[in-house]
Design a protein around this motif. Structure first.
Motif, PDB file in Angstrom:
ATOM      1  N   LEU A 181      -2.424   9.934   8.245  1.00 47.24           N
ATOM      2  CA  LEU A 181      -2.364   9.066   6.693  1.00 47.24           C
ATOM      3  C   LEU A 181      -3.737   9.329   6.466  1.00 47.24           C
ATOM      4  O   LEU A 181      -4.435   9.100   7.074  1.00 47.24           O
ATOM      5  CB  LEU A 181      -1.080   8.120   7.277  1.00 47.24           C
ATOM      6  CG  LEU A 181      -0.322   8.516   8.010  1.00 47.24           C
ATOM      7  CD1 LEU A 181       0.618   8.690   9.254  1.00 47.24           C
ATOM      8  CD2 LEU A 181       1.143   6.980   7.458  1.00 47.24           C
TER       9      LEU A 181
ATOM     10  N   PHE B  19       4.336   7.243   2.015  1.00 51.10           N
ATOM     11  CA  PHE B  19       4.646   5.848   2.861  1.00 51.10           C
ATOM     12  C   PHE B  19       4.446   4.743   2.031  1.00 51.10           C
ATOM     13  O   PHE B  19       3.031   4.447   1.821  1.00 51.10           O
ATOM     14  CB  PHE B  19       4.343   5.894   4.144  1.00 51.10           C
ATOM     15  CG  PHE B  19       5.224   7.772   5.359  1.00 51.10           C
ATOM     16  CD1 PHE B  19       4.137   7.907   5.046  1.00 51.10           C
ATOM     17  CD2 PHE B  19       5.767   6.501   5.421  1.00 51.10           C
ATOM     18  CE1 PHE B  19       4.681   9.026   5.942  1.00 51.10           C
ATOM     19  CE2 PHE B  19       6.079   7.811   6.689  1.00 51.10           C
ATOM     20  CZ  PHE B  19       4.926   9.490   6.932  1.00 51.10           C
TER      21      PHE B  19
ATOM     22  N   TYR C   2       0.337   4.976   1.199  1.00 52.93           N
ATOM     23  CA  TYR C   2       0.137   6.245   2.149  1.00 52.93           C
ATOM     24  C   TYR C   2       0.675   7.872   1.869  1.00 52.93           C
ATOM     25  O   TYR C   2       1.563   8.119   1.474  1.00 52.93           O
ATOM     26  CB  TYR C   2      -0.112   6.434   3.774  1.00 52.93           C
ATOM     27  CG  TYR C   2      -0.825   4.113   4.024  1.00 52.93           C
ATOM     28  CD1 TYR C   2      -0.211   3.568   3.536  1.00 52.93           C
ATOM     29  CD2 TYR C   2      -2.403   5.287   4.520  1.00 52.93           C
ATOM     30  CE1 TYR C   2      -0.981   2.778   4.322  1.00 52.93           C
ATOM     31  CE2 TYR C   2      -2.736   3.809   5.397  1.00 52.93           C
ATOM     32  CZ  TYR C   2      -2.492   2.783   4.930  1.00 52.93           C
ATOM     33  OH  TYR C   2      -3.378   1.037   5.252  1.00 52.93           O
TER      34      TYR C   2
ATOM     35  N   LEU D  50      -3.630   0.779  -2.849  1.00 52.74           N
ATOM     36  CA  LEU D  50      -3.283  -1.084  -2.269  1.00 52.74           C
ATOM     37  C   LEU D  50      -2.743  -1.750  -4.072  1.00 52.74           C
ATOM     38  O   LEU D  50      -3.856  -1.742  -4.988  1.00 52.74           O
ATOM     39  CB  LEU D  50      -3.894  -1.587  -1.690  1.00 52.74           C
ATOM     40  CG  LEU D  50      -3.514  -3.025  -1.297  1.00 52.74           C
ATOM     41  CD1 LEU D  50      -4.395  -3.974   0.209  1.00 52.74           C
ATOM     42  CD2 LEU D  50      -4.285  -4.371  -2.490  1.00 52.74           C
TER      43      LEU D  50
ATOM     44  N   GLN E 190       1.138  -1.742   0.269  1.00 54.79           N
ATOM     45  CA  GLN E 190       0.304   0.541  -0.028  1.00 54.79           C
ATOM     46  C   GLN E 190       1.318   0.830  -0.216  1.00 54.79           C
ATOM     47  O   GLN E 190       2.379   1.007   0.846  1.00 54.79           O
ATOM     48  CB  GLN E 190      -0.994  -0.312   1.109  1.00 54.79           C
ATOM     49  CG  GLN E 190      -1.676  -0.825   1.007  1.00 54.79           C
ATOM     50  CD  GLN E 190      -2.728  -1.054   2.997  1.00 54.79           C
ATOM     51  OE1 GLN E 190      -3.655  -0.173   2.640  1.00 54.79           O
ATOM     52  NE2 GLN E 190      -1.452  -1.693   3.444  1.00 54.79           N
TER      53      GLN E 190
ATOM     54  N   HIS F 219      -4.936   6.371   2.945  1.00 52.01           N
ATOM     55  CA  HIS F 219      -4.785   5.686   2.285  1.00 52.01           C
ATOM     56  C   HIS F 219      -4.914   6.302   0.655  1.00 52.01           C
ATOM     57  O   HIS F 219      -5.593   6.519  -0.143  1.00 52.01           O
ATOM     58  CB  HIS F 219      -5.384   4.230   2.321  1.00 52.01           C
ATOM     59  CG  HIS F 219      -5.302   3.540   1.563  1.00 52.01           C
ATOM     60  ND1 HIS F 219      -6.219   3.291   0.391  1.00 52.01           N
ATOM     61  CD2 HIS F 219      -4.873   2.628   1.644  1.00 52.01           C
ATOM     62  CE1 HIS F 219      -6.138   2.197   0.205  1.00 52.01           C
ATOM     63  NE2 HIS F 219      -5.025   1.297   0.596  1.00 52.01           N
TER      64      HIS F 219
ATOM     65  N   GLN G 135       0.811  11.418   3.713  1.00 53.79           N
ATOM     66  CA  GLN G 135       0.455  12.294   5.043  1.00 53.79           C
ATOM     67  C   GLN G 135       0.614  14.018   5.281  1.00 53.79           C
ATOM     68  O   GLN G 135       2.308  14.206   4.824  1.00 53.79           O
ATOM     69  CB  GLN G 135       1.407  11.429   6.359  1.00 53.79           C
ATOM     70  CG  GLN G 135       1.547  12.370   7.623  1.00 53.79           C
ATOM     71  CD  GLN G 135       1.822  12.071   8.339  1.00 53.79           C
ATOM     72  OE1 GLN G 135       2.783  11.589   8.547  1.00 53.79           O
ATOM     73  NE2 GLN G 135       1.372  12.419   9.665  1.00 53.79           N
TER      74      GLN G 135
END
Lengths: 112, 109
Positions: B43, B88, B35, B48, B33, B45, B37
């Motif tokens: 965070l 991330f 993410y 995926l 996944q 999403h 921020q």
């Protein structure tokens, strides 16, 4: 949309105080998580819970405890706050498959 | 360590340019996944990708996955100032996601 809320955006406490950070999710998720985020260290897992009254330690549980009395609410407790617990605290929730986590806005805690 | 590791640590581009960031991981995965921020926030999403997929698109995002190299890349096309954030790629563990320190993207207007 999934909504995860945290009780405070900013919090200032004194060393030795007992601190409660509250997290509520409205999507009936089984799993809930508490992380702390510090510069250069990324997110580190403190505790997680996969059901009401259930909890498991993460990577850095020392100095923290948690409570999950209701499915939607997961509380992080600093029993006696210390300056090294100054950090950003992030709560997250997920469905039982744990693949995607939904995060709250974070609580920036300063311990003086 | 079990965390996903993002590279570069920081990236600065002009608005309208494309941004590419990379992720490496150590253990086998079922999915990966990404993410985002925004500064001082939680965070979000983004996307995926499953281990049997090689590429996935979502709007201006394109993610690739190379399981033989244990790596993934995130491409943001036609970047905007609002894309300024940290990105991330946590690795999925038995109970949790393991986050690295992310790639800090700055999009200059």
């Amino acid at each position: 949309d999934v909504k995860v809320t945290q009780s405070s955006r900013y919090l200032v406490k004194r060393t030795g105080e007992k601190v409660f950070l509250e997290c509520v999710q409205d999507m009936d998720h089984e799993n809930m998580f508490w992380y702390r985020q510090d510069p250069g260290l990324g997110l580190r897992l403190i505790y997680f819970s996969y059901d009401v009254k259930m909890k498991e330690k993460g990577d850095i549980p020392e100095g923290y405890s948690v409570s999950r009395e209701k499915k939607e609410r997961f509380s992080l407790i600093l029993e006696s706050a210390s300056t090294n617990q100054t950090s950003m605290y992030l709560c997250a929730s997920s469905q039982r498959d744990r693949e995607t986590q939904y995060f709250g806005p974070g609580t920036r805690l300063l311990v003086l | 360590s079990q965390q996903g590791e993002e590279d570069p640590q920081a990236l600065s581009i002009q608005e309208g340019e494309n941004a590419t960031m990379n992720c490496s991981y150590k253990t086998s995965i079922n999915n990966l996944q990404w993410y985002r921020q925004n500064s001082g926030r939680g965070l979000v999403h983004l996307i995926l990708i499953r281990s049997n997929e090689r590429e996935k698109h979502s709007g201006r995002l394109r993610v690739t996955l190379d399981t033989s190299k244990k790596s993934s890349s995130l491409l943001i096309t036609a970047s905007r100032a609002a894309d300024t954030a940290s990105y991330f790629c946590p690795q999925t563990g038995a109970n949790n996601l393991f986050f690295g320190t992310g790639t800090r993207l700055t999009v200059i207007p």
